[in-house]
Design an enzyme around this catalytic site. Structure first.
Site, PDB file in Angstrom:
ATOM      1  N   CYS A 112       5.737  -8.073   0.290  1.00 23.23           N
ATOM      2  CA  CYS A 112       7.141  -8.149   0.720  1.00 23.23           C
ATOM      3  C   CYS A 112       7.454  -7.100   1.783  1.00 23.23           C
ATOM      4  O   CYS A 112       7.537  -5.901   1.488  1.00 23.23           O
ATOM      5  CB  CYS A 112       8.042  -7.978  -0.499  1.00 23.23           C
ATOM      6  SG  CYS A 112       9.803  -7.841  -0.133  1.00 23.23           S
ATOM      7  N   CYS A 153      10.639  -5.109   1.195  1.00 24.73           N
ATOM      8  CA  CYS A 153      10.432  -4.127   0.118  1.00 24.73           C
ATOM      9  C   CYS A 153       9.813  -2.854   0.679  1.00 24.73           C
ATOM     10  O   CYS A 153      10.242  -1.741   0.353  1.00 24.73           O
ATOM     11  CB  CYS A 153       9.509  -4.697  -0.964  1.00 24.73           C
ATOM     12  SG  CYS A 153      10.118  -6.204  -1.758  1.00 24.73           S
TER      13      CYS A 153
END
Length: 105
Positions: free
Chosen positions: A30, A33
């Site tokens: 991600c 993230c």
């Protein structure tokens, strides 16, 4: 305070040891993230949140922790007070996470 990386096996003990917690749910793939990591570390060291423990959970490797917060998108953040999950949000905006932290009494 440091951001603490935890697993399913450590979640309950961490929440029992700390009355207030915020959990960031992420995955290694991600991008959003990864971009949020320095912001989360900065918030963990912010004096306003000195009574809150900051926890990191890999959502892919820890299905129990993910399920407790109802995480379906990443990055997600959950606040926990007295061992009870209060709210979970999906965001990559620091100001939204600050607002979430403000909901901890």
């Amino acid at each position: 305070m440091e951001v603490i990386e935890i697993t399913d096996q450590e979640l309950d003990a961490q929440l029992a040891a700390h009355p207030k917690a915020i959990i960031k749910y992420y995955a290694d793939w991600c991008g959003a993230c990864k971009l949020f990591n320095p912001k989360f570390k900065r918030l963990a060291n912010d004096e306003r949140f000195s009574d809150v423990v900051f926890l990191n959970v890999n959502a892919e490797n820890n299905p129990e922790a993910r399920g407790k917060a109802g995480v379906s998108n990443l990055p997600s953040f959950a606040i926990v007070e007295g061992g009870q999950f209060k709210e979970t949000i999906f965001t990559s905006k620091e100001e939204i996470v600050v607002e979430l932290l403000g909901k901890l009494n």
